[in-house]
Design a protein around this motif. Structure first.
Motif, PDB file in Angstrom:
ATOM      1  N   LYS A 180     -55.215  -5.139  -5.902  1.00 56.94           N
ATOM      2  CA  LYS A 180     -54.062  -5.427  -4.699  1.00 56.94           C
ATOM      3  C   LYS A 180     -54.870  -6.294  -3.417  1.00 56.94           C
ATOM      4  O   LYS A 180     -53.959  -7.068  -3.450  1.00 56.94           O
ATOM      5  N   GLU A 181     -55.970  -6.082  -3.277  1.00 57.26           N
ATOM      6  CA  GLU A 181     -56.505  -6.665  -2.237  1.00 57.26           C
ATOM      7  C   GLU A 181     -56.576  -8.153  -2.486  1.00 57.26           C
ATOM      8  O   GLU A 181     -56.027  -9.331  -1.722  1.00 57.26           O
ATOM      9  N   VAL A 182     -56.833  -8.734  -3.722  1.00 55.83           N
ATOM     10  CA  VAL A 182     -57.009  -9.954  -4.272  1.00 55.83           C
ATOM     11  C   VAL A 182     -55.361 -10.508  -4.254  1.00 55.83           C
ATOM     12  O   VAL A 182     -55.275 -11.854  -3.520  1.00 55.83           O
ATOM     13  N   LEU A 183     -54.442 -10.033  -4.643  1.00 54.95           N
ATOM     14  CA  LEU A 183     -53.132 -10.512  -4.867  1.00 54.95           C
ATOM     15  C   LEU A 183     -52.590 -10.585  -3.235  1.00 54.95           C
ATOM     16  O   LEU A 183     -51.987 -11.589  -2.872  1.00 54.95           O
ATOM     17  N   GLU A 184     -53.015  -9.741  -2.280  1.00 57.78           N
ATOM     18  CA  GLU A 184     -52.395  -9.822  -1.123  1.00 57.78           C
ATOM     19  C   GLU A 184     -53.192 -11.173  -0.267  1.00 57.78           C
ATOM     20  O   GLU A 184     -52.664 -11.915   0.493  1.00 57.78           O
ATOM     21  N   PHE A 185     -54.572 -11.278  -0.745  1.00 60.95           N
ATOM     22  CA  PHE A 185     -55.135 -12.566  -0.266  1.00 60.95           C
ATOM     23  C   PHE A 185     -54.419 -13.815  -0.677  1.00 60.95           C
ATOM     24  O   PHE A 185     -54.228 -14.852   0.104  1.00 60.95           O
ATOM     25  N   LEU A 186     -54.079 -13.721  -1.807  1.00 57.66           N
ATOM     26  CA  LEU A 186     -53.628 -15.068  -2.624  1.00 57.66           C
ATOM     27  C   LEU A 186     -51.934 -15.279  -1.681  1.00 57.66           C
ATOM     28  O   LEU A 186     -51.691 -16.438  -1.429  1.00 57.66           O
ATOM     29  N   ASP A 187     -51.381 -14.306  -1.602  1.00 57.21           N
ATOM     30  CA  ASP A 187     -49.805 -14.117  -1.023  1.00 57.21           C
ATOM     31  C   ASP A 187     -50.330 -14.667   0.425  1.00 57.21           C
ATOM     32  O   ASP A 187     -49.440 -15.471   0.877  1.00 57.21           O
ATOM     33  N   LYS A 188     -51.210 -14.292   1.103  1.00 55.83           N
ATOM     34  CA  LYS A 188     -51.407 -14.603   2.532  1.00 55.83           C
ATOM     35  C   LYS A 188     -51.526 -16.051   2.654  1.00 55.83           C
ATOM     36  O   LYS A 188     -51.037 -16.887   3.388  1.00 55.83           O
ATOM     37  N   LEU A 189     -52.446 -16.710   1.784  1.00 56.78           N
ATOM     38  CA  LEU A 189     -52.773 -18.114   1.729  1.00 56.78           C
ATOM     39  C   LEU A 189     -51.541 -19.190   1.310  1.00 56.78           C
ATOM     40  O   LEU A 189     -51.047 -20.274   1.939  1.00 56.78           O
ATOM     41  N   VAL A 190     -50.668 -18.278   0.265  1.00 54.09           N
ATOM     42  CA  VAL A 190     -49.403 -19.144   0.187  1.00 54.09           C
ATOM     43  C   VAL A 190     -48.522 -19.272   1.287  1.00 54.09           C
ATOM     44  O   VAL A 190     -47.873 -20.291   1.515  1.00 54.09           O
ATOM     45  N   ARG A 191     -48.273 -18.217   1.946  1.00 51.12           N
ATOM     46  CA  ARG A 191     -47.237 -18.165   2.974  1.00 51.12           C
ATOM     47  C   ARG A 191     -47.968 -18.948   4.362  1.00 51.12           C
ATOM     48  O   ARG A 191     -47.087 -19.338   5.301  1.00 51.12           O
ATOM     49  N   GLN A 192     -49.081 -18.960   4.311  1.00 51.98           N
ATOM     50  CA  GLN A 192     -49.831 -19.716   5.439  1.00 51.98           C
ATOM     51  C   GLN A 192     -50.212 -21.461   5.338  1.00 51.98           C
ATOM     52  O   GLN A 192     -49.670 -21.961   6.165  1.00 51.98           O
ATOM     53  N   TYR A 193     -50.072 -21.803   4.015  1.00 51.59           N
ATOM     54  CA  TYR A 193     -50.451 -22.946   3.848  1.00 51.59           C
ATOM     55  C   TYR A 193     -49.473 -23.832   2.868  1.00 51.59           C
ATOM     56  O   TYR A 193     -49.489 -25.209   2.996  1.00 51.59           O
ATOM     57  N   LEU A 194     -48.549 -23.161   2.150  1.00 49.53           N
ATOM     58  CA  LEU A 194     -47.381 -23.585   1.447  1.00 49.53           C
ATOM     59  C   LEU A 194     -46.154 -23.620   2.149  1.00 49.53           C
ATOM     60  O   LEU A 194     -44.971 -23.728   1.604  1.00 49.53           O
ATOM     61  N   LEU A 195     -46.063 -24.198   3.397  1.00 53.96           N
ATOM     62  CA  LEU A 195     -44.987 -24.297   4.020  1.00 53.96           C
ATOM     63  C   LEU A 195     -44.213 -25.509   3.794  1.00 53.96           C
ATOM     64  O   LEU A 195     -45.057 -26.643   3.304  1.00 53.96           O
ATOM     65  N   PRO A 196     -42.890 -25.754   3.548  1.00 53.75           N
ATOM     66  CA  PRO A 196     -42.366 -26.909   3.138  1.00 53.75           C
ATOM     67  C   PRO A 196     -42.663 -28.123   4.251  1.00 53.75           C
ATOM     68  O   PRO A 196     -42.853 -27.845   5.462  1.00 53.75           O
ATOM     69  N   PRO A 197     -42.814 -29.336   3.813  1.00 51.99           N
ATOM     70  CA  PRO A 197     -42.824 -30.378   4.698  1.00 51.99           C
ATOM     71  C   PRO A 197     -42.054 -30.481   5.924  1.00 51.99           C
ATOM     72  O   PRO A 197     -42.365 -31.095   7.125  1.00 51.99           O
ATOM     73  N   GLU A 198     -40.839 -29.968   5.862  1.00 57.54           N
ATOM     74  CA  GLU A 198     -39.935 -30.136   6.725  1.00 57.54           C
ATOM     75  C   GLU A 198     -40.202 -29.275   8.018  1.00 57.54           C
ATOM     76  O   GLU A 198     -39.487 -29.538   9.253  1.00 57.54           O
ATOM     77  N   THR A 199     -41.134 -28.511   7.928  1.00 54.93           N
ATOM     78  CA  THR A 199     -41.467 -27.516   9.098  1.00 54.93           C
ATOM     79  C   THR A 199     -42.519 -28.342   9.861  1.00 54.93           C
ATOM     80  O   THR A 199     -43.016 -27.835  10.965  1.00 54.93           O
ATOM     81  N   GLN A 200     -43.023 -29.445   9.462  1.00 57.33           N
ATOM     82  CA  GLN A 200     -44.090 -30.105  10.047  1.00 57.33           C
ATOM     83  C   GLN A 200     -43.634 -31.405  10.972  1.00 57.33           C
ATOM     84  O   GLN A 200     -42.653 -32.098  10.356  1.00 57.33           O
ATOM     85  N   PRO A 201     -43.899 -31.285  12.215  1.00 58.90           N
ATOM     86  CA  PRO A 201     -43.168 -32.513  13.091  1.00 58.90           C
ATOM     87  C   PRO A 201     -43.878 -33.831  12.543  1.00 58.90           C
ATOM     88  O   PRO A 201     -44.698 -34.146  12.219  1.00 58.90           O
ATOM     89  N   LEU A 202     -42.859 -34.929  12.715  1.00 56.51           N
ATOM     90  CA  LEU A 202     -43.113 -36.091  12.242  1.00 56.51           C
ATOM     91  C   LEU A 202     -43.547 -36.206  10.807  1.00 56.51           C
ATOM     92  O   LEU A 202     -44.199 -37.352  10.533  1.00 56.51           O
ATOM     93  N   HIS A 203     -42.987 -35.351   9.839  1.00 54.96           N
ATOM     94  CA  HIS A 203     -43.021 -35.627   8.715  1.00 54.96           C
ATOM     95  C   HIS A 203     -42.412 -36.657   7.923  1.00 54.96           C
ATOM     96  O   HIS A 203     -42.864 -37.359   6.851  1.00 54.96           O
ATOM     97  N   GLU A 204     -41.388 -37.254   8.788  1.00 52.57           N
ATOM     98  CA  GLU A 204     -40.746 -38.506   8.212  1.00 52.57           C
ATOM     99  C   GLU A 204     -41.615 -39.740   8.055  1.00 52.57           C
ATOM    100  O   GLU A 204     -41.169 -40.844   7.553  1.00 52.57           O
TER     101      GLU A 204
END
Length: 725
Positions: free
Chosen positions: A567-591
């Motif tokens: 459970k700890e491993v899956l929670e850690f993977l989920d945390k990485l996904v939510r923290q670093y796999l944000l869509p590019p539209e959330t980043q300023p000047l992505h255009e």
């Protein structure tokens, strides 16, 4: 007036010089307008430099992918040639004397890529093994005579290239070859014997006992059939039978390029002919695997700052999967996207390495700063700042430049963290049943580009399946993630993730040490467990009490050490996904680095011929860009090309069109443009020039498929299309 028949002729005029003309993008064609700024030229130079790097990476990748199959082909051809010069009376020598070595190369259905593959193979053979290499295509070899002509021209001419030679040059070479000797396999054998003897006499070495040296002095003749399926079976059979009679005089080696299946070769050749060949099968990498490698090297990397929007990438992949399976065309689509991005976006000059971007930001003009302030993602970024910073960003150019430098650096760091975590997520979910997040990483990448991946049902299903993994499977998954992150360990966030994964692996190993102790304790607990008591007690009250205790214990069952760790491993993977796999539209000047004009790419690559034709005929200004051709609504411009006038007039008719009425309407429109009175025609006859122009326009319209002759009425034509744009 007698009606004239619609012309049905189709004439092809070949240019004198039919060499392939490469269309190159220059600075003048890239930059439109009279005023050319330094930033515009900088954009063009950045595009050229970036595409050159991507092109070199693609060529290097192609060489690496073809290296194995090319090495096997070279080894096969060398071995066949050595057996020819062998004087041992062994089985291989006897087989070589009666059979032609043939390599069946299965390349797959990505036919547009075959040309480049065979060109590289031909160059490699000429550099390392033999100068006698001939490439044949089915459309040029409709008879055995044509096959022999192509072989003789390419071998004896030496400099003739059928794809780049003009028509006169081809005829001259054929005439020259036939004048010197007959176009036959015997002529080829005589030429080869004379050539090898000449090279032997010119060789300074007198001793030729070395097999390799003898092989160099008698190099094999390699004949490549690029598209086996396009050849006529009878032609191929006759050529193989003729060649088998000269196999002891000519070291022939045949290479068959197969797009479908190896069984195609046996379907085209009966047993009597296939028995004359010593066939060996070679399998190339599948086009889908090739595409995955190209995407990994060109798209899923921080080496190149240019990125594709999810919709653009989906368009390119859809064209690949549903049209041609051509990786070469996919790369061309990527180049077109790169060109469009630098051509249409003024701020694309910042699409470069972080160091170059920081230097260029400081050289931005006030107009460039205003363009940055108008970028949608930057406007959203400003809205989330405090009022004091908002004023500075909107009024102070230097403050804006400093903040833009920081945002571009953050965007680069965002990509450095994005791709490792993306690959880890793919490694973790690509082997799950039914592939909830896709089997290929490109599918997962497109999903992550378009939305928050953790908000999808597929993501929840994937983690539910991961939550049921056994210990061995989970440890293997963590090891794969560690291997992925090792190549990106320069980032602080990635290093911390690796340390956490190492800690999890260590904890899993410790579970084995405490397993024995836990098993002993479990056996002791079983002796006093409710189930044991259930077997001993027979009283009804005690039985009811025991069942209640069992039900309560099942509800409050504690998780095992492995389950807690999983459970700890899956929670850690989920945390990485939510923290670093944000869509590019959330980043300023992505255009600045992301190209999002999917409709433009679709219009260029996935063309609609009927729509383009109707647009050109109904609105010629769209393509010719001549102000004289501007028209309002559905009006007919009398200055338009003849075919456009004829097309618009035919839209006003029904199913059958009277040619005479059509001609009169055409003359009326054209005469208005030439300031002539159509009523003042000599003897009521139409001018011959206008008549000829009308017949030509109608013939062109028939060739395009808008009308056709009809037998219902001799002076009418039938309309084949309805409606317009």
């Amino acid at each position: 007036m007698a009606t004239c028949f619609v012309s049905k002729g189709c004439f092809v005029f070949k240019p004198k010089d039919s060499k392939k003309r490469k269309i190159s993008v220059t600075a003048d064609s890239f930059i439109k307008g009279k005023a050319v700024s330094e930033n515009d030229r900088l954009r063009f130079s950045t595009y050229v430099s970036l595409w050159q790097q991507m092109k070199e990476e693609t060529e290097s990748l192609q060489e690496n992918l073809n290296e194995k199959i090319f090495d096997n082909l070279l080894s096969f051809i060398k071995k066949s040639n050595i057996q020819l010069h062998s004087k041992q009376n062994d089985w291989s020598y006897r087989m070589r004397c009666s059979e032609i070595p043939a390599a069946a190369v299965v390349l797959g259905v990505n036919v547009p890529d075959h040309e480049m593959t065979f060109q590289n193979l031909s160059d490699l053979l000429k550099q390392s093994l033999t100068p006698h290499v001939v490439c044949l295509q089915g459309k040029e070899c409709t008879t055995v005579k044509h096959v022999l002509q192509k072989v003789l021209i390419n071998l004896m001419g030496g400099t003739v290239n059928d794809e780049e030679e003009d028509e006169e040059g081809v005829h001259h070479s054929v005439h020259f070859s036939q004048r010197k000797m007959h176009c036959s396999m015997a002529s080829l054998a005589g030429w080869y014997s004379a050539t090898t003897q000449k090279s032997t006499s010119n060789s300074p070495s007198k001793k030729r006992k070395s097999p390799s040296l003898g092989q160099e002095q008698s190099p094999p003749i390699v004949i490549i059939f690029k598209d086996l399926e396009s050849f006529l079976p009878k032609v191929l059979q006759d050529f193989i039978v003729i060649s088998s009679n000269y196999i002891q005089q000519l070291p022939l080696v045949l290479v068959f390029g197969i797009a479908t299946s190896p069984i195609t070769l046996h379907r085209m050749l009966p047993h009597a002919v296939s028995s004359l060949l010593c066939i060996e099968l070679f399998q190339s990498l599948s086009c889908t695997d090739h595409l995955t490698t190209v995407i990994d090297k060109l798209v899923l990397t921080t080496k190149f700052p240019f990125k594709l929007n999810g919709k653009v990438l989906q368009v390119l992949i859809s064209i690949f999967l549903y049209h041609d399976f051509s990786v070469r065309n996919f790369v061309k689509g990527l180049q077109l996207s790169l060109l469009e991005h630098f051509y249409s976006h003024p701020l694309s000059l910042l699409c470069c390495t972080p160091d170059e971007a920081n230097a260029r930001v400081q050289n931005l003009t006030h107009d460039d700063c205003e363009l940055i302030r108008q970028v949608p993602s930057f406007m959203g970024y400003v809205d989330h700042q405090d009022s004091e910073k908002q004023v500075k960003l909107l009024t102070n150019d230097q403050y804006l430049k400093d903040d833009v430098q920081k945002l571009l650096t953050d965007l680069h760091i965002y990509h450095q963290n994005y791709f490792p975590i993306l690959k880890c997520l793919h490694v973790s979910t690509s082997s799950l049943p039914k592939y909830p997040l896709g089997k290929q990483i490109r599918e997962l990448y497109i999903t992550c580009l378009e939305r928050n991946i953790w908000e999808t049902e597929e993501y929840s299903s994937a983690f539910q399946l991961l939550g049921m993994m056994a210990k061995d499977e989970l440890v293997c998954l963590l090891q794969k993630c560690m291997e992925v992150l090792k190549s990106f360990k320069q980032q602080t966030a990635i290093t911390e993730a690796m340390q956490k994964l190492e800690e999890f692996l260590t904890n899993f190993q410790k579970l084995d040490d405490v397993a024995a102790v836990a098993e002993v304790k479990e056996n002791e607990d079983q002796k006093t467990s409710p189930r044991k008591s259930l077997q001993e007690k027979t009283d009804l009250y005690q039985l009811q009490k025991t069942l209640m205790e069992m039900k309560k214990s099942r509800r409050s069952k504690k998780l095992s050490r492995f389950e807690v760790l999983r459970k700890e491993v899956l929670e850690f993977l989920d945390k990485l996904v939510r923290q670093y796999l944000l869509p590019p539209e959330t980043q300023p000047l992505h255009e600045v680095v992301y190209f999002s004009a999917a409709s433009t790419i679709r219009r260029h690559l996935n063309a609609a011929p009927r729509t383009a034709l109707q647009t050109a005929l109904s609105n010629p200004y769209y393509y010719l860009q001549n102000d004289v051709l501007r028209s309002e609504g559905g009006s007919i411009t009398n200055t338009a090309p003849d075919i456009c006038i004829v097309y618009k007039l035919h839209l006003e008719c029904g199913r059958l069109i009277n040619l005479y009425d059509w001609l009169q309407a055409f003359v009326t429109v054209v005469s208005a443009a030439e300031e002539k009175d159509p009523d003042k025609m000599s003897n009521g006859q139409v001018d011959e020039v206008l008549h000829a122009r009308f017949i030509r326009a109608v013939s062109e319209l028939e060739f395009l498929g808008f009308i056709k002759p009809t037998k219902q009425k001799t002076d009418h034509v039938a309309r084949l299309t309805w409606g317009g744009l």
